[in-house]
Design a protein around this motif. Sequence first.
Motif, PDB file in Angstrom:
ATOM      1  N   UNK A 166       0.814  -1.224   0.000  1.00 55.40           N
ATOM      2  CA  UNK A 166       0.000   0.000   0.000  1.00 55.40           C
ATOM      3  C   UNK A 166       0.842   1.268   0.000  1.00 55.40           C
ATOM      4  N   UNK A 167       2.137   1.133  -0.332  1.00 55.82           N
ATOM      5  CA  UNK A 167       3.055   2.275  -0.425  1.00 55.82           C
ATOM      6  C   UNK A 167       3.051   3.106   0.868  1.00 55.82           C
ATOM      7  N   UNK A 168       3.430   2.498   1.989  1.00 53.81           N
ATOM      8  CA  UNK A 168       3.370   3.207   3.267  1.00 53.81           C
ATOM      9  C   UNK A 168       4.437   4.299   3.377  1.00 53.81           C
ATOM     10  N   UNK A 169       4.176   5.266   4.247  1.00 51.24           N
ATOM     11  CA  UNK A 169       5.163   6.298   4.547  1.00 51.24           C
ATOM     12  C   UNK A 169       6.189   5.796   5.552  1.00 51.24           C
ATOM     13  N   UNK A 170       5.788   4.815   6.389  1.00 52.08           N
ATOM     14  CA  UNK A 170       6.646   4.307   7.462  1.00 52.08           C
ATOM     15  C   UNK A 170       6.664   2.790   7.438  1.00 52.08           C
ATOM     16  N   UNK A 171       7.870   2.225   7.541  1.00 56.07           N
ATOM     17  CA  UNK A 171       8.049   0.779   7.664  1.00 56.07           C
ATOM     18  C   UNK A 171       8.665   0.507   9.033  1.00 56.07           C
ATOM     19  N   UNK A 172       7.981  -0.305   9.839  1.00 54.06           N
ATOM     20  CA  UNK A 172       8.488  -0.703  11.151  1.00 54.06           C
ATOM     21  C   UNK A 172       8.963  -2.141  11.037  1.00 54.06           C
ATOM     22  N   UNK A 173      10.251  -2.374  11.235  1.00 51.41           N
ATOM     23  CA  UNK A 173      10.832  -3.714  11.096  1.00 51.41           C
ATOM     24  C   UNK A 173      11.286  -4.198  12.468  1.00 51.41           C
ATOM     25  N   UNK A 174      10.595  -5.212  13.012  1.00 49.98           N
ATOM     26  CA  UNK A 174      10.878  -5.724  14.355  1.00 49.98           C
ATOM     27  C   UNK A 174      11.742  -6.975  14.258  1.00 49.98           C
ATOM     28  N   UNK A 175      13.045  -6.805  14.503  1.00 48.19           N
ATOM     29  CA  UNK A 175      14.015  -7.901  14.430  1.00 48.19           C
ATOM     30  C   UNK A 175      13.880  -8.663  13.110  1.00 48.19           C
ATOM     31  N   UNK A 176      13.984  -7.998  11.958  1.00 47.62           N
ATOM     32  CA  UNK A 176      13.687  -8.658  10.679  1.00 47.62           C
ATOM     33  C   UNK A 176      14.734  -9.656  10.222  1.00 47.62           C
ATOM     34  N   UNK A 177      15.929  -9.666  10.864  1.00 47.30           N
ATOM     35  CA  UNK A 177      16.981 -10.576  10.397  1.00 47.30           C
ATOM     36  C   UNK A 177      17.408 -11.587  11.454  1.00 47.30           C
ATOM     37  N   UNK A 178      16.703 -11.635  12.591  1.00 46.34           N
ATOM     38  CA  UNK A 178      17.058 -12.596  13.632  1.00 46.34           C
ATOM     39  C   UNK A 178      16.959 -14.025  13.098  1.00 46.34           C
ATOM     40  N   UNK A 179      17.984 -14.827  13.372  1.00 46.50           N
ATOM     41  CA  UNK A 179      18.052 -16.249  12.987  1.00 46.50           C
ATOM     42  C   UNK A 179      18.281 -16.470  11.495  1.00 46.50           C
ATOM     43  N   UNK A 180      18.492 -15.386  10.712  1.00 51.29           N
ATOM     44  CA  UNK A 180      18.873 -15.569   9.310  1.00 51.29           C
ATOM     45  C   UNK A 180      20.390 -15.658   9.215  1.00 51.29           C
ATOM     46  N   UNK A 181      20.895 -16.435   8.259  1.00 47.26           N
ATOM     47  CA  UNK A 181      22.342 -16.511   8.111  1.00 47.26           C
ATOM     48  C   UNK A 181      22.877 -15.201   7.531  1.00 47.26           C
ATOM     49  N   UNK A 182      24.203 -15.029   7.585  1.00 46.14           N
ATOM     50  CA  UNK A 182      24.781 -13.713   7.306  1.00 46.14           C
ATOM     51  C   UNK A 182      24.539 -13.225   5.886  1.00 46.14           C
ATOM     52  N   UNK A 183      24.558 -14.120   4.906  1.00 45.77           N
ATOM     53  CA  UNK A 183      24.357 -13.654   3.536  1.00 45.77           C
ATOM     54  C   UNK A 183      22.908 -13.234   3.301  1.00 45.77           C
ATOM     55  N   UNK A 184      21.955 -13.988   3.840  1.00 46.21           N
ATOM     56  CA  UNK A 184      20.546 -13.608   3.703  1.00 46.21           C
ATOM     57  C   UNK A 184      20.269 -12.335   4.498  1.00 46.21           C
ATOM     58  N   UNK A 185      20.879 -12.225   5.691  1.00 47.81           N
ATOM     59  CA  UNK A 185      20.737 -11.007   6.487  1.00 47.81           C
ATOM     60  C   UNK A 185      21.221  -9.798   5.708  1.00 47.81           C
ATOM     61  N   UNK A 186      22.387  -9.930   5.064  1.00 46.97           N
ATOM     62  CA  UNK A 186      22.924  -8.820   4.271  1.00 46.97           C
ATOM     63  C   UNK A 186      21.978  -8.459   3.129  1.00 46.97           C
ATOM     64  N   UNK A 187      21.382  -9.463   2.508  1.00 47.10           N
ATOM     65  CA  UNK A 187      20.443  -9.197   1.415  1.00 47.10           C
ATOM     66  C   UNK A 187      19.217  -8.437   1.900  1.00 47.10           C
ATOM     67  N   UNK A 188      18.676  -8.826   3.066  1.00 42.73           N
ATOM     68  CA  UNK A 188      17.494  -8.148   3.606  1.00 42.73           C
ATOM     69  C   UNK A 188      17.829  -6.707   3.988  1.00 42.73           C
TER      70      UNK A 188
END
Length: 530
Positions: A166-188
């Motif tokens: 919906x094309x928001x003005x604000x994105x709230x990301x709550x621990x979006x990379x926890x438990x992801x490996x380092x390469x996937x974390x870097x991509x996110x």
Amino acid sequence: MSLVRVTDLTVDFGGLRAVDGLSFTLRPGAALALVGESGSGKSTVASALLGLHRDTGARVGGAIEVAGVDVQRAGEEELRGLRGGRAAMVFQDPLSSLDPYYAIGDQIAEVYRVHHRASRRAARARAVEVLDRVGIPDAPRRSRSRPHEFSGGMRQRALIAMALACRPDLLIADEPTTALDVTVQAQILDLLHTLREETGTGLLLVTHDVGVAAESVDEVLVMRHGRVVEHGPVADVLGSPAEPYTRALLAAVPRVEAARAPSGERGEVVLEATGLRREFGRGKGAFAAVDDVSLTVRRGETLGIVGESGSGKTTLGRMLVGLLEPTAGEVRYDGRARAGVRPDVQMVFQDPVSSLNPRRTVGESVADPLRARGERDERLIRARVGELLERVGLERAHQDRYPHEFSGGQRQRVGIARALAAEPRVIVCDEPVSALDVTTQAQVVALLGELQRELGLALVFVAHDLAVVRQVSDRVAVMRGGRIVESGPADQVYDAPRDPYTRRLLAAVPSLDPAVAATRRTARRELTEV
């Protein structure tokens, strides 16, 4: 004009004050990280921005304005328009945020239709558009897939796509990379940065990982016990923190460039694996999760095993313990072939919540290995359990409590105590600190090192966090596609990696220096575009 304005925010749950007098602002298009340990109040603040505490029994005070909406005074209809429309949240666990019964594209389309008077065809087209935007390959086809058909990183991308619908003005990301490996974390993290650049969306990032904050934001707000400890530009807060707590938080962060102190003379080989192979499935659908892996572990040393999700790390660890039988190859203890599960080789699991029975006290769980060895005197069992809990930094009286009464770090200590009850010579640790904040992580790592020195234990430390693995390991084996692509002394593997895959893993490790993080992000983008 501020996109977010929070003034003197308080949140009370019964007699507990989770957030106490918090104030901050966020400009349109800017990025702010809320950083702190578990229990600091970060996620409580994020939920308050969308009015998610309403009708939960929580008492919320102060003023909250998000995208022009007075959250405290807004009616239900205005709040529904804010949530997912002008402000959207990406939660930590995509599996619990996505409905397992419906296709990913249908779930995104439904969000779009809730906020826009759009036809099913138009909503479907928007779902495919945002899935493509977040890097899901072959978006038209994959939009028809269900959550279980996506990897962890792809599920997180799907949640980001849903938030962007919906094309928001604000994105709230709550621990979006926890438990992801380092390469996937870097991509996110790269994706979130690119979206900010291209759409002007503001970002509020909630994280316990200081390195993730350095990679992603303009400003950092450090929280402790619901209060602001320090707030300022990311380079200032992380480069020259003014407050002792912030300095302690940074000191607890493991550094991938920091070598481990030598652990001294190591003893005889206690565990040996030769030509291990483990297949899953049958016929044409069969695949090898582990393929021709050989290794040795000596008394008193730590072997670190690193690799991305799906590399075969956990499958290998379970074969070493005896929880999985190899399709081919052999595991030997003290020079003898293993036959079933042995008490002298124990495992500490990644998730102590799922590995401890919630209906039994922790004392009963720790006592299981004692009873399995034939001990029947309940008085002696209770005394031994008390000793083990004290040994891992808990109290004797804790044995009468249930798992939900403990923090994540305390539950992991219970898991370690249960492993020690069998008096093992080898402990296999499968991602034992991946979901813990940095200070708790440092405490658990220090405890394992102390136990190893005192008891002469051999440790196999399976993890995707390369910085933690370097901190604890004497030797390291790097896995990819079920095989070990590189192994050797930790300093050699980290300081002079031979395999391109190892170099790629190391390049994806977050840096605490925002300037270095920006340089690495640019390099990754250029590599992707080639």
